[in-house]
Design an enzyme around this catalytic site. Structure first.
Site, PDB file in Angstrom:
ATOM      1  N   ALA A  79     -53.335  15.316 -18.959  1.00 50.31           N
ATOM      2  CA  ALA A  79     -54.046  16.089 -17.926  1.00 50.31           C
ATOM      3  C   ALA A  79     -55.371  16.683 -18.387  1.00 50.31           C
ATOM      4  O   ALA A  79     -55.985  17.466 -17.654  1.00 50.31           O
ATOM      5  CB  ALA A  79     -53.165  17.181 -17.307  1.00 50.31           C
ATOM      6  N   ALA A  80     -55.850  16.288 -19.576  1.00 51.08           N
ATOM      7  CA  ALA A  80     -57.164  16.798 -20.005  1.00 51.08           C
ATOM      8  C   ALA A  80     -58.247  16.338 -19.021  1.00 51.08           C
ATOM      9  O   ALA A  80     -59.115  17.128 -18.615  1.00 51.08           O
ATOM     10  CB  ALA A  80     -57.481  16.307 -21.412  1.00 51.08           C
ATOM     11  N   GLY A  81     -58.171  15.071 -18.609  1.00 47.90           N
ATOM     12  CA  GLY A  81     -59.155  14.555 -17.646  1.00 47.90           C
ATOM     13  C   GLY A  81     -59.036  15.270 -16.304  1.00 47.90           C
ATOM     14  O   GLY A  81     -60.046  15.537 -15.630  1.00 47.90           O
ATOM     15  N   ASP A  82     -57.809  15.595 -15.917  1.00 49.06           N
ATOM     16  CA  ASP A  82     -57.596  16.291 -14.635  1.00 49.06           C
ATOM     17  C   ASP A  82     -58.164  17.713 -14.697  1.00 49.06           C
ATOM     18  O   ASP A  82     -58.748  18.206 -13.722  1.00 49.06           O
ATOM     19  CB  ASP A  82     -56.102  16.332 -14.300  1.00 49.06           C
ATOM     20  CG  ASP A  82     -55.510  14.937 -14.192  1.00 49.06           C
ATOM     21  OD1 ASP A  82     -56.234  14.016 -13.755  1.00 49.06           O
ATOM     22  OD2 ASP A  82     -54.329  14.764 -14.558  1.00 49.06           O
TER      23      ASP A  82
HETATM   24  O1  RIB Z   1     -53.336  12.555 -15.765  1.00 46.15           O
HETATM   25  C1  RIB Z   1     -52.053  12.911 -16.162  1.00 46.15           C
HETATM   26  C2  RIB Z   1     -51.069  12.541 -15.103  1.00 46.15           C
HETATM   27  O2  RIB Z   1     -50.998  11.136 -15.004  1.00 46.15           O
HETATM   28  C3  RIB Z   1     -49.645  12.971 -15.377  1.00 46.15           C
HETATM   29  O3  RIB Z   1     -49.377  14.277 -14.907  1.00 46.15           O
HETATM   30  C4  RIB Z   1     -48.822  11.897 -14.700  1.00 46.15           C
HETATM   31  O4  RIB Z   1     -48.098  12.342 -13.612  1.00 46.15           O
HETATM   32  C5  RIB Z   1     -49.800  10.797 -14.329  1.00 46.15           C
HETATM   33  O5  RIB Z   1     -50.102  10.825 -13.002  1.00 46.15           O
END
Ligand code: RIB
Length: 306
Positions: free
Chosen positions: A250-253
Site C-alpha cells: 500500500a505504499a503506492g496507495d
Molecule cells: O496496493 C496494495 C493492495 O493491492 C492490497 O491491499 C491488496 O488488496 C491489493 O489490492
C-alpha cells in the site's frame, strides 16, 4: 465541492503471511504472523486520502459476507462516504493473498470477487458525486469498462482524473488522453510502454513516451530511488525519505491518496507529489495495507523534518 475526492475502485480483505523469503514455484515455506487487514487498491487510496484530511467518497462493490461488512465498517470508521459501495447478492468480497518477505517486499494475488462485477451503470448511478474541481482516483482492479465510464463522467463534470495503473495492463490512447495524471511504479511503467526501465535514463525515456500517448502528466514512484515527476514543462526527481522498511504493501496507495488531497487543494504537481512521497515513505514503516496509512500530523511532521 472543490477538492472532494471520488474513488472508483476495489475493496479487498488482505490475508497476509510473513515469510523469510518468497517461495520458488512448487516450494513450501514455513511463514508466520498470519493477519487480515482491510485492503484493495481503491479502498486503500480512499482511506489514505481521508487520513490526511480529504473529503472522500467511494464507488465499488463488496459481497454480502463478513469480509464485506468489515470493509464497509472500516471505511465508515475512517470517515469515507460509502453510500455508493454496493453489496453484490452473488459474488464474494474480493480477497488478496499477500506474502511479505523479511525485506518488506511483497507478492500479491487478488481474487476480485465482487470487484469484478462493478459495472459502468454503477458509476453512472454515482455521477452526482463528481463535480467541478474534484479529483477522481482510479486503479485497474475493477473492469476496464467501469474505469472508462468513470473517465467519461469525470470529463463531462470537470473532475480531474488521476489513474494508478495497477495492476498494469495495456491501455488505449482514447482513455489515456483524458487522464490528467498517471502514477505507475517502475514495473508498471515498463509494462505500459513495453520499454526497458532498468536505469534512471530508461525510466525517464519511458515516462516521456507514456506522456506522448496523450496523458498530461506522468509521475513514476521509484521506491528507494524517489519519485519522478514529468509535466509539460519540467522533469523533476524528488529524493526518497530514509525510513526503515517493514512492509511495502500500500505504499503506492498512500502516495496516490495524499497526492490527490494536495492536488485538490490547489497544490502544484510537484507539491502534491511531495505529499505523496512522504505518505508512501511512512506507509512502508508499518505492517498491513490500511493500518499503515499515515495521519495528517505524521505526514506534516515528516515533511517538516525532511
Ligand atoms: O496496493 C496494495 C493492495 O493491492 C492490497 O491491499 C491488496 O488488496 C491489493 O489490492
Amino acid at each position: 465541492m472543490a477538492g472532494h475526492i471520488v474513488v472508483v475502485g476495489s475493496l479487498n480483505m488482505d490475508l497476509v503471511v510473513r515469510s523469510p523469503r518468497h517461495p520458488s514455484p512448487g516450494e513450501t515455506l514455513l511463514g508466520s504472523d498470519f493477519r487480515t487487514f482491510p485492503g484493495g487498491k481503491g479502498a486503500n487510496q480512499a482511506v489514505a486520502a481521508a487520513r490526511v484530511g480529504g473529503i472522500v467518497s467511494m464507488v465499488g462493490r463488496v459481497g454480502q459476507d463478513d469480509f464485506g461488512t468489515a470493509l464497509l465498517q472500516n471505511l465508515a470508521a475512517n470517515g469515507v462516504d460509502a453510500v455508493q459501495v454496493k453489496r453484490d447478492a452473488e459474488a464474494a468480497t474480493g480477497v488478496a493473498l499477500i506474502t511479505v518477505a523479511a525485506n518488506g517486499q511483497n507478492t500479491i494475488v487478488v481474487a476480485p470477487g465482487a470487484n469484478g462485477l462493478l459495472a459502468p451503470s454503477d458509476v453512472t448511478a454515482a455521477k452526482d458525486l463528481f463535480t467541478d474541481g474534484d479529483v477522481l482516483l482510479l486503479q485497474l482492479e475493477i473492469p476496464l469498462a467501469a474505469v472508462a465510464r468513470a473517465v467519461e463522467v469525470a470529463r463531462t463534470r470537470g473532475t480531474r482524473v488521476v489513474l494508478n495503473p495497477a495492476p498494469a495492463q495495456s491501455l488505449d490512447s482514447a482513455l489515456l488522453k483524458h487522464v490528467d495524471v498517471i502514477v505507475p511504479n517502475q514495473s508498471e511503467l515498463g509494462l505500459l510502454t513495453g520499454m526497458a526501465v532498468e536505469s534512471m535514463e530508461d525510466v525517464t525515456a519511458a515516462a516521456h513516451a507514456l506522456r506522448a500517448t496523450g496523458v498530461k502528466n506522468v509521475i513514476v514512484t521509484l521506491g528507494s530511488e524517489g519519485v519522478l515527476v514529468i509535466d509539460e514543462m519540467n522533469t523533476s526527481l524528488l529524493p526518497p525519505h530514509q525510513v526503515d522498511v517493514v512492509d511495502t504493501t500500500a505504499a503506492g496507495d498512500a502516495f496516490v491518496g495524499a497526492f490527490a488531497v494536495a492536488l485538490g487543494r490547489g497544490g502544484t504537481l510537484v507539491e502534491a507529489a511531495r505529499w505523496g512521497n512522504a505518505a508512501g515513505a511512512l506507509a512502508v514503516t508499518k505492517a498491513g495495507a490500511q493500518p499503515s496509512l499515515p495521519s495528517r500530523a505524521e505526514l506534516e511532521q515528516l515533511l517538516a523534518t525532511a
